[in-house]
Design a protein around this motif. Sequence first.
Motif, PDB file in Angstrom:
ATOM      1  N   ARG A  14       5.792  -9.865   4.388  1.00 31.40           N
ATOM      2  CA  ARG A  14       5.609  -9.690   2.940  1.00 31.40           C
ATOM      3  C   ARG A  14       4.120  -9.678   2.586  1.00 31.40           C
ATOM      4  N   LEU A  15       3.336 -10.532   3.227  1.00 30.48           N
ATOM      5  CA  LEU A  15       1.895 -10.566   2.986  1.00 30.48           C
ATOM      6  C   LEU A  15       1.268  -9.214   3.336  1.00 30.48           C
ATOM      7  N   GLY A  16       1.659  -8.650   4.437  1.00 29.34           N
ATOM      8  CA  GLY A  16       1.155  -7.326   4.824  1.00 29.34           C
ATOM      9  C   GLY A  16       1.520  -6.257   3.802  1.00 29.34           C
ATOM     10  N   GLU A  17       2.773  -6.305   3.322  1.00 32.30           N
ATOM     11  CA  GLU A  17       3.212  -5.330   2.317  1.00 32.30           C
ATOM     12  C   GLU A  17       2.384  -5.444   1.037  1.00 32.30           C
ATOM     13  N   LEU A  18       2.174  -6.681   0.586  1.00 35.34           N
ATOM     14  CA  LEU A  18       1.426  -6.899  -0.654  1.00 35.34           C
ATOM     15  C   LEU A  18      -0.032  -6.475  -0.510  1.00 35.34           C
ATOM     16  N   GLU A  19      -0.647  -6.834   0.604  1.00 37.49           N
ATOM     17  CA  GLU A  19      -2.049  -6.451   0.815  1.00 37.49           C
ATOM     18  C   GLU A  19      -2.187  -4.935   0.910  1.00 37.49           C
ATOM     19  N   HIS A  20      -1.235  -4.281   1.586  1.00 38.65           N
ATOM     20  CA  HIS A  20      -1.246  -2.819   1.667  1.00 38.65           C
ATOM     21  C   HIS A  20      -1.095  -2.210   0.276  1.00 38.65           C
ATOM     22  N   SER A  21      -0.198  -2.775  -0.521  1.00 34.82           N
ATOM     23  CA  SER A  21       0.039  -2.267  -1.870  1.00 34.82           C
ATOM     24  C   SER A  21      -1.214  -2.395  -2.733  1.00 34.82           C
ATOM     25  N   ILE A  22      -1.886  -3.533  -2.639  1.00 29.43           N
ATOM     26  CA  ILE A  22      -3.099  -3.737  -3.427  1.00 29.43           C
ATOM     27  C   ILE A  22      -4.221  -2.822  -2.941  1.00 29.43           C
ATOM     28  N   ASP A  23      -4.356  -2.673  -1.623  1.00 28.68           N
ATOM     29  CA  ASP A  23      -5.414  -1.812  -1.073  1.00 28.68           C
ATOM     30  C   ASP A  23      -5.214  -0.349  -1.452  1.00 28.68           C
ATOM     31  N   ASN A  24      -3.979   0.071  -1.607  1.00 29.78           N
ATOM     32  CA  ASN A  24      -3.690   1.474  -1.902  1.00 29.78           C
ATOM     33  C   ASN A  24      -3.383   1.732  -3.367  1.00 29.78           C
ATOM     34  N   ASP A  25      -3.632   0.752  -4.203  1.00 30.31           N
ATOM     35  CA  ASP A  25      -3.407   0.907  -5.635  1.00 30.31           C
ATOM     36  C   ASP A  25      -4.526   1.765  -6.208  1.00 30.31           C
ATOM     37  N   GLU A  26      -4.158   2.923  -6.694  1.00 29.40           N
ATOM     38  CA  GLU A  26      -5.157   3.821  -7.239  1.00 29.40           C
ATOM     39  C   GLU A  26      -5.476   3.436  -8.669  1.00 29.40           C
ATOM     40  N   GLU A  27      -6.727   3.476  -8.988  1.00 31.47           N
ATOM     41  CA  GLU A  27      -7.160   3.193 -10.352  1.00 31.47           C
ATOM     42  C   GLU A  27      -6.725   4.356 -11.224  1.00 31.47           C
ATOM     43  N   PHE A  28      -6.168   4.032 -12.373  1.00 32.23           N
ATOM     44  CA  PHE A  28      -5.655   5.069 -13.261  1.00 32.23           C
ATOM     45  C   PHE A  28      -6.806   5.821 -13.917  1.00 32.23           C
ATOM     46  N   GLU A  29      -6.771   7.113 -13.773  1.00 33.40           N
ATOM     47  CA  GLU A  29      -7.777   7.954 -14.416  1.00 33.40           C
ATOM     48  C   GLU A  29      -7.033   9.103 -15.079  1.00 33.40           C
ATOM     49  N   THR A  30      -7.350   9.326 -16.316  1.00 27.14           N
ATOM     50  CA  THR A  30      -6.720  10.432 -17.009  1.00 27.14           C
ATOM     51  C   THR A  30      -7.388  11.732 -16.588  1.00 27.14           C
ATOM     52  N   THR A  31      -6.637  12.810 -16.586  1.00 29.08           N
ATOM     53  CA  THR A  31      -7.186  14.107 -16.213  1.00 29.08           C
ATOM     54  C   THR A  31      -7.658  14.877 -17.434  1.00 29.08           C
ATOM     55  N   GLU A  32      -7.468  14.288 -18.592  1.00 31.00           N
ATOM     56  CA  GLU A  32      -7.862  14.952 -19.827  1.00 31.00           C
ATOM     57  C   GLU A  32      -9.362  14.815 -20.059  1.00 31.00           C
ATOM     58  N   LEU A  33      -9.972  15.866 -20.538  1.00 34.04           N
ATOM     59  CA  LEU A  33     -11.390  15.816 -20.881  1.00 34.04           C
ATOM     60  C   LEU A  33     -11.596  15.174 -22.244  1.00 34.04           C
ATOM     61  N   SER A  34     -10.571  15.276 -23.083  1.00 31.64           N
ATOM     62  CA  SER A  34     -10.675  14.721 -24.425  1.00 31.64           C
ATOM     63  C   SER A  34      -9.312  14.216 -24.846  1.00 31.64           C
ATOM     64  N   ASN A  35      -9.278  13.175 -25.653  1.00 31.55           N
ATOM     65  CA  ASN A  35      -8.012  12.672 -26.180  1.00 31.55           C
ATOM     66  C   ASN A  35      -7.681  13.310 -27.521  1.00 31.55           C
ATOM     67  N   TYR A  36      -8.555  14.203 -27.961  1.00 32.87           N
ATOM     68  CA  TYR A  36      -8.419  14.797 -29.286  1.00 32.87           C
ATOM     69  C   TYR A  36      -7.088  15.511 -29.473  1.00 32.87           C
ATOM     70  N   ASP A  37      -6.679  16.306 -28.502  1.00 33.92           N
ATOM     71  CA  ASP A  37      -5.463  17.096 -28.657  1.00 33.92           C
ATOM     72  C   ASP A  37      -4.225  16.421 -28.067  1.00 33.92           C
ATOM     73  N   ASN A  38      -4.364  15.199 -27.587  1.00 31.83           N
ATOM     74  CA  ASN A  38      -3.208  14.494 -27.024  1.00 31.83           C
ATOM     75  C   ASN A  38      -2.336  13.916 -28.130  1.00 31.83           C
ATOM     76  N   HIS A  39      -1.058  13.917 -27.870  1.00 29.15           N
ATOM     77  CA  HIS A  39      -0.134  13.254 -28.782  1.00 29.15           C
ATOM     78  C   HIS A  39      -0.329  11.753 -28.632  1.00 29.15           C
ATOM     79  N   PRO A  40      -0.264  10.980 -29.707  1.00 25.00           N
ATOM     80  CA  PRO A  40      -0.457   9.522 -29.599  1.00 25.00           C
ATOM     81  C   PRO A  40       0.499   8.866 -28.609  1.00 25.00           C
ATOM     82  N   ALA A  41       1.696   9.417 -28.470  1.00 25.84           N
ATOM     83  CA  ALA A  41       2.660   8.834 -27.530  1.00 25.84           C
ATOM     84  C   ALA A  41       2.189   9.002 -26.089  1.00 25.84           C
TER      85      ALA A  41
END
Length: 161
Positions: A14-41
């Motif tokens: 379980r320790l190996g699984e958790l450490e692997h999960s944390i190591d491979n957790d990608e930081e969330f980055e939006t692909t949008e250049l602007s939030n102007y045209d995004n729906h609030p939802a």
Amino acid sequence: MAKYDGIKSTLQKRLGELEHSIDNDEEFETTELSNYDNHPADNATDLTDKHTRLALRNHYEDEIADIKEALEAIDEGTYGKCTECGIEIPFERLEAVPTATTCVEHAQQEVNEEIRPLEESLLNSTTDQPVEDEDPRIRDYENSFEILEEVGSSDTPSDKQ
């Protein structure tokens, strides 16, 4: 201890699984250049996903700390004994909760009532019997609206005009 070899291997896996999960957790980055045209939802969904990942990461880190503490206790030969009273923890409990460091009697089972909503005191009560340590204002049905207004509401100043 040969007695806990199965539990130790489960904890290490379980320790190996958790450490692997944390190591491979990608930081969330939006692909949008602007939030102007995004729906609030869409923005709300992105924020919720980010908070969910953050909460899971915190949970994983806590679980890793518990696992490391249990593995250290196994190596030291103190695993399986309650840290509070010193009695042997039943093997069945250790199989169910391998990170347990206390017996059931000393496990943290109390709910911090100070952080619970006031309304919860009414969920399992009846109108015939007052609940112990209940706020006396709860049963004041005649003045219930005024009491609610004291606590507050979601009204904005413009709603009160």
